[in-house]
Design a protein around this motif. Structure first.
Motif, PDB file in Angstrom:
ATOM      1  N   ILE A  15       0.848  -1.296  -0.092  1.00 23.90           N
ATOM      2  CA  ILE A  15      -0.007   0.160   0.037  1.00 23.90           C
ATOM      3  C   ILE A  15       0.862   1.251   0.052  1.00 23.90           C
ATOM      4  O   ILE A  15       0.651   2.362  -0.546  1.00 23.90           O
ATOM      5  N   ILE A  16       2.022   1.451   0.823  1.00 23.59           N
ATOM      6  CA  ILE A  16       2.903   2.602   0.798  1.00 23.59           C
ATOM      7  C   ILE A  16       3.544   2.545  -0.490  1.00 23.59           C
ATOM      8  O   ILE A  16       3.615   3.732  -1.106  1.00 23.59           O
ATOM      9  N   ASN A  17       3.890   1.664  -1.315  1.00 25.11           N
ATOM     10  CA  ASN A  17       4.519   1.614  -2.556  1.00 25.11           C
ATOM     11  C   ASN A  17       3.236   2.121  -3.631  1.00 25.11           C
ATOM     12  O   ASN A  17       3.697   2.815  -4.252  1.00 25.11           O
ATOM     13  N   LEU A  18       2.131   1.806  -3.446  1.00 30.58           N
ATOM     14  CA  LEU A  18       1.358   2.221  -4.403  1.00 30.58           C
ATOM     15  C   LEU A  18       0.921   3.863  -3.987  1.00 30.58           C
ATOM     16  O   LEU A  18       0.618   4.687  -5.031  1.00 30.58           O
ATOM     17  N   LEU A  55      -9.115   1.372  -1.202  1.00 27.92           N
ATOM     18  CA  LEU A  55      -8.289   0.564  -1.686  1.00 27.92           C
ATOM     19  C   LEU A  55      -8.559  -1.026  -0.592  1.00 27.92           C
ATOM     20  O   LEU A  55      -8.350  -1.081   0.687  1.00 27.92           O
ATOM     21  N   LEU A  56      -8.945  -1.927  -1.234  1.00 25.90           N
ATOM     22  CA  LEU A  56      -9.109  -3.278  -0.468  1.00 25.90           C
ATOM     23  C   LEU A  56      -8.008  -4.320  -0.907  1.00 25.90           C
ATOM     24  O   LEU A  56      -7.582  -4.410  -1.960  1.00 25.90           O
ATOM     25  N   PRO A  57      -7.196  -4.782  -0.131  1.00 25.10           N
ATOM     26  CA  PRO A  57      -6.364  -5.899  -0.197  1.00 25.10           C
ATOM     27  C   PRO A  57      -6.852  -7.166  -1.027  1.00 25.10           C
ATOM     28  O   PRO A  57      -8.167  -7.360  -0.280  1.00 25.10           O
ATOM     29  N   PHE A  58      -6.380  -7.752  -1.782  1.00 24.41           N
ATOM     30  CA  PHE A  58      -6.933  -9.220  -2.215  1.00 24.41           C
ATOM     31  C   PHE A  58      -6.899 -10.149  -1.214  1.00 24.41           C
ATOM     32  O   PHE A  58      -6.127 -10.025  -0.395  1.00 24.41           O
ATOM     33  N   HIS A  59      -8.184 -10.794  -1.253  1.00 31.25           N
ATOM     34  CA  HIS A  59      -8.327 -11.650  -0.034  1.00 31.25           C
ATOM     35  C   HIS A  59      -7.521 -13.112  -0.164  1.00 31.25           C
ATOM     36  O   HIS A  59      -7.727 -13.829   0.893  1.00 31.25           O
ATOM     37  N   GLU A  60      -6.928 -13.386  -0.996  1.00 29.59           N
ATOM     38  CA  GLU A  60      -5.991 -14.627  -1.058  1.00 29.59           C
ATOM     39  C   GLU A  60      -4.691 -14.235  -0.632  1.00 29.59           C
ATOM     40  O   GLU A  60      -3.853 -13.373  -1.276  1.00 29.59           O
ATOM     41  N   ASN A  61      -4.339 -15.105   0.378  1.00 22.04           N
ATOM     42  CA  ASN A  61      -3.046 -15.158   1.132  1.00 22.04           C
ATOM     43  C   ASN A  61      -2.506 -16.458   1.693  1.00 22.04           C
ATOM     44  O   ASN A  61      -3.486 -16.844   2.443  1.00 22.04           O
ATOM     45  N   GLY A  62      -1.630 -17.022   1.490  1.00 26.40           N
ATOM     46  CA  GLY A  62      -1.312 -18.219   1.724  1.00 26.40           C
ATOM     47  C   GLY A  62      -1.153 -18.521   3.316  1.00 26.40           C
ATOM     48  O   GLY A  62      -1.566 -19.547   3.965  1.00 26.40           O
ATOM     49  N   GLU A  63      -0.729 -17.400   4.029  1.00 27.15           N
ATOM     50  CA  GLU A  63      -0.499 -17.532   5.352  1.00 27.15           C
ATOM     51  C   GLU A  63      -1.865 -17.268   5.986  1.00 27.15           C
ATOM     52  O   GLU A  63      -1.887 -17.420   7.489  1.00 27.15           O
ATOM     53  N   ILE A  95      -9.584  -3.238  -5.832  1.00 27.66           N
ATOM     54  CA  ILE A  95      -8.905  -4.432  -5.265  1.00 27.66           C
ATOM     55  C   ILE A  95      -7.267  -4.312  -5.689  1.00 27.66           C
ATOM     56  O   ILE A  95      -7.154  -4.523  -6.854  1.00 27.66           O
ATOM     57  N   PHE A  96      -6.611  -4.535  -4.706  1.00 25.39           N
ATOM     58  CA  PHE A  96      -5.065  -4.326  -4.676  1.00 25.39           C
ATOM     59  C   PHE A  96      -4.289  -5.604  -4.481  1.00 25.39           C
ATOM     60  O   PHE A  96      -4.655  -6.368  -3.298  1.00 25.39           O
ATOM     61  N   VAL A  97      -4.193  -6.209  -5.638  1.00 22.09           N
ATOM     62  CA  VAL A  97      -3.447  -7.574  -5.751  1.00 22.09           C
ATOM     63  C   VAL A  97      -1.993  -7.351  -5.444  1.00 22.09           C
ATOM     64  O   VAL A  97      -1.347  -6.941  -6.393  1.00 22.09           O
ATOM     65  N   ASP A  98      -1.291  -7.743  -4.445  1.00 20.75           N
ATOM     66  CA  ASP A  98      -0.195  -7.396  -4.233  1.00 20.75           C
ATOM     67  C   ASP A  98       1.066  -8.687  -4.532  1.00 20.75           C
ATOM     68  O   ASP A  98       0.633  -9.531  -3.713  1.00 20.75           O
ATOM     69  N   ARG A  99       1.451  -8.425  -5.464  1.00 15.49           N
ATOM     70  CA  ARG A  99       2.353  -9.744  -5.872  1.00 15.49           C
ATOM     71  C   ARG A  99       4.105  -9.246  -5.591  1.00 15.49           C
ATOM     72  O   ARG A  99       4.883  -9.585  -6.381  1.00 15.49           O
ATOM     73  N   HIS A 109     -20.834  -4.159 -10.444  1.00 16.38           N
ATOM     74  CA  HIS A 109     -20.404  -3.337  -9.307  1.00 16.38           C
ATOM     75  C   HIS A 109     -19.995  -2.023  -9.651  1.00 16.38           C
ATOM     76  O   HIS A 109     -19.303  -1.795 -10.831  1.00 16.38           O
ATOM     77  N   MET A 110     -20.494  -0.993  -8.778  1.00 13.52           N
ATOM     78  CA  MET A 110     -20.079   0.260  -9.250  1.00 13.52           C
ATOM     79  C   MET A 110     -18.853   1.033  -9.070  1.00 13.52           C
ATOM     80  O   MET A 110     -18.168   0.491  -7.909  1.00 13.52           O
ATOM     81  N   MET A 111     -18.098   1.346  -9.965  1.00  9.48           N
ATOM     82  CA  MET A 111     -16.716   2.013  -9.958  1.00  9.48           C
ATOM     83  C   MET A 111     -15.899   1.069  -9.347  1.00  9.48           C
ATOM     84  O   MET A 111     -15.450   1.204  -8.242  1.00  9.48           O
ATOM     85  N   SER A 112     -15.389  -0.049  -9.834  1.00  9.34           N
ATOM     86  CA  SER A 112     -14.531  -0.989  -9.325  1.00  9.34           C
ATOM     87  C   SER A 112     -13.398  -1.150 -10.177  1.00  9.34           C
ATOM     88  O   SER A 112     -13.492  -1.397 -11.393  1.00  9.34           O
ATOM     89  N   LEU A 113     -12.264  -1.229  -9.678  1.00  8.10           N
ATOM     90  CA  LEU A 113     -10.856  -1.236 -10.361  1.00  8.10           C
ATOM     91  C   LEU A 113     -10.027  -2.239  -9.733  1.00  8.10           C
ATOM     92  O   LEU A 113     -10.204  -2.836  -8.597  1.00  8.10           O
ATOM     93  N   LEU A 114      -9.047  -2.716 -10.412  1.00  3.63           N
ATOM     94  CA  LEU A 114      -8.072  -3.790 -10.143  1.00  3.63           C
ATOM     95  C   LEU A 114      -6.717  -3.331 -10.294  1.00  3.63           C
ATOM     96  O   LEU A 114      -6.486  -2.763 -11.422  1.00  3.63           O
ATOM     97  N   VAL A 115      -6.009  -3.239  -9.285  1.00  4.21           N
ATOM     98  CA  VAL A 115      -4.605  -2.602  -9.461  1.00  4.21           C
ATOM     99  C   VAL A 115      -3.780  -3.845  -8.968  1.00  4.21           C
ATOM    100  O   VAL A 115      -3.789  -4.428  -7.864  1.00  4.21           O
ATOM    101  N   ILE A 116      -2.904  -4.549  -9.652  1.00  3.41           N
ATOM    102  CA  ILE A 116      -2.086  -5.599  -9.611  1.00  3.41           C
ATOM    103  C   ILE A 116      -0.555  -5.499 -10.390  1.00  3.41           C
ATOM    104  O   ILE A 116      -0.650  -4.566 -10.780  1.00  3.41           O
ATOM    105  N   GLN A 117       0.143  -6.386 -10.087  1.00  4.25           N
ATOM    106  CA  GLN A 117       1.441  -6.403 -10.394  1.00  4.25           C
ATOM    107  C   GLN A 117       1.474  -7.368 -11.500  1.00  4.25           C
ATOM    108  O   GLN A 117       1.140  -8.673 -11.215  1.00  4.25           O
ATOM    109  N   SER A 118       2.047  -7.214 -12.737  1.00  5.45           N
ATOM    110  CA  SER A 118       2.335  -8.142 -13.812  1.00  5.45           C
ATOM    111  C   SER A 118       1.115  -8.677 -14.671  1.00  5.45           C
ATOM    112  O   SER A 118       0.009  -8.748 -14.007  1.00  5.45           O
ATOM    113  N   VAL A 119       1.461  -8.371 -15.907  1.00  2.00           N
ATOM    114  CA  VAL A 119       0.133  -9.112 -16.570  1.00  2.00           C
ATOM    115  C   VAL A 119      -0.247 -10.557 -16.530  1.00  2.00           C
ATOM    116  O   VAL A 119      -1.364 -11.064 -16.574  1.00  2.00           O
TER     117      VAL A 119
END
Length: 451
Positions: A181-184, A278-286, A311-315, A429-439
């Motif tokens: 989030i800080i880097n974003l 900004l919402l973190p993506f819900h998938e996290n292995g831990e 939705i912020f998918v942090d890779r 959904h109203m006004m929804s964006l996806l912010v991810i790393q890498s194609v």
């Protein structure tokens, strides 16, 4: 009588004790408690009908008195009749506490078996009547439905003035979310002329507390032992101080159950006129055990938030020194209000000297339901963006034509890799964006939202 433990409610101690003991108490002790109450209840012991009717009238008068008392608030507080009636119903439902009081009375003999049976029967009848009424008429989402309608949604990135403060609500589930989030935020090009106010909210699942709370976090208070919230807020405030006047952080701590947490988020958005969540993506292995809860929370925020939701998918966004940030950013523009929001976000990023931006204007032939008005707005937004970046060699725009989604994905995979990808992903959904790393992360699009 045994020992009496007095512990503070909520995390960390109260939540830990409840979490450890809840399975045993709910699945083992509670059934035996109800069995004992049932064995002590003897309807055949009710032989003095005069006493039965008298006690019944007293109980009914007490129940109705609570309802009439709640209706008196109409005079002073001008509340709705529906809410007052519901409040009166809530006052009459005490749950297991009332049954424990009855059980204590019958054990220590202040009442006889007939009185105990009468109290249990009236409690059972009242619960059977009031509980369905509450479930039918108590609709907390109606207010969220009203404020989330598209006609009332005026807090968007497009409606935010270019040289004004951009308010972003950053939801944080655990410490792993902070770095991304800080880097974003750094990549969003905050400056003194275009500052960012980040509402950093640490979301904590409510366990062991009766009521949810959302409170500002006191960064000045000294703590002997730092917990997760302290470390998260310390990192956010340190980033804010290091950025000067470009970024201001408003820290909050929210303790609430995940199934109703979105209501507090929407209220915070509405009160502070925040255009982006900004919402973190819900998938996290831990944290697989909480994935379903976080997934449902993300879905509820997308459905009811009166603003843009990302939705912020942090890779693992590459870290650079603040003065040497260098990211390749891609925007896949298919058209519609969500893609226009993406362009509004990229417009702020485009003036950053370390950002290389590639706009892919996609003509998807299978998506031919877009109205003429939307097409005009899409053309105006893209034209305005390109005119504003004339002479900017770090901004490119490419046209892409695809017959269907499969052909589009094949074309995207041939492009170079990007550190940041912004794309509309939640149709309906109203006004929804996806912010991810890498194609490559786009291939996981089917798992981003619940069905």
């Amino acid at each position: 009588m045994g020992h009496l433990w007095v512990i503070p409610a909520g995390p960390p101690l109260g939540s830990a004790l409840v979490e450890k003991s809840e399975v045993v108490i709910r699945n083992f002790f509670l059934p035996f408690l109800f069995i004992r109450i049932g064995l002590l209840t003897d309807i055949f012991s009710i032989k003095d009908w005069k006493a039965f009717v008298s006690l019944g009238m007293i109980l009914v008068a007490a129940y109705l008195g609570k309802v009439w008392g709640s209706l008196l608030s109409l005079i002073w507080f001008k509340t709705s009749t529906r809410n007052d009636l519901l409040f009166g119903c809530f006052l009459n439902i005490k749950g297991i506490i009332e049954l424990l009081v009855f059980l204590r009375w019958i054990i220590y003999k202040p009442i006889d078996v007939q009185t105990f049976s009468t109290l249990v029967l009236f409690n059972l009848v009242l619960t059977a009547i009031v509980t369905p009424l509450i479930s039918i008429f108590y609709k907390p989402r109606k207010r969220l439905d009203r404020i989330s309608k598209i006609d009332n949604c005026i807090r968007t990135l497009q409606s935010t003035l270019p040289n004004s403060e951009l308010r972003i609500l950053c939801c944080i589930h655990h410490e792993d979310n902070v770095n991304g989030i800080i880097n974003l935020l750094r990549a969003s090009n905050p400056t003194e002329m275009n500052p960012i106010c980040a509402y950093a909210v640490h979301l904590i699942d409510l366990v062991g507390r009766a009521l949810p709370v959302i409170v500002p976090y006191n960064t000045q208070k000294r703590r002997l032992v730092a917990n997760s919230t302290d470390r998260i807020m310390r990192a956010m405030t340190r980033y804010s101080k290091g950025s000067g006047a470009a970024v201001k952080v408003q820290p909050f701590k929210m303790i609430s159950p995940y199934n109703t947490m979105h209501q507090s988020i929407c209220k915070l958005v509405e009160d502070n006129l925040i255009p982006l969540v900004l919402l973190p993506f819900h998938e996290n292995g831990e944290f697989q055990s909480r994935t379903a809860c976080v997934q449902n929370f993300n879905k509820n925020v997308l459905s009811y938030a009166p603003c843009t939701v990302g939705i912020f998918v942090d890779r693992g966004l590459t870290y650079y020194h603040p003065s040497n940030i260098c990211y390749n950013v891609a925007v896949f523009f298919l058209g519609g209000p969500d893609d226009r929001e993406a362009m509004a976000l990229v417009s702020r990023i485009s003036s950053h000297p370390g950002m290389s931006i590639t706009i892919f204007r996609i003509d998807l032939l299978e998506n031919s339901v877009e109205s003429e008005n939307d097409r005009c707005l899409d053309d105006a937004v893209t034209k305005e963006f390109m005119v504003g970046n004339v002479g900017n060699t770090r901004v490119e725009c490419h046209e892409m034509v695809a017959n269907d989604s499969k052909q589009l994905m094949d074309a995207i995979k041939k492009e170079k890799d990007f550190e940041l990808v912004i794309v509309d992903f939640a149709e309906g959904h109203m006004m929804s964006l996806l912010v991810i790393q890498s194609v490559e992360s786009i291939k996981q699009g089917a798992k981003l939202l619940p069905p």
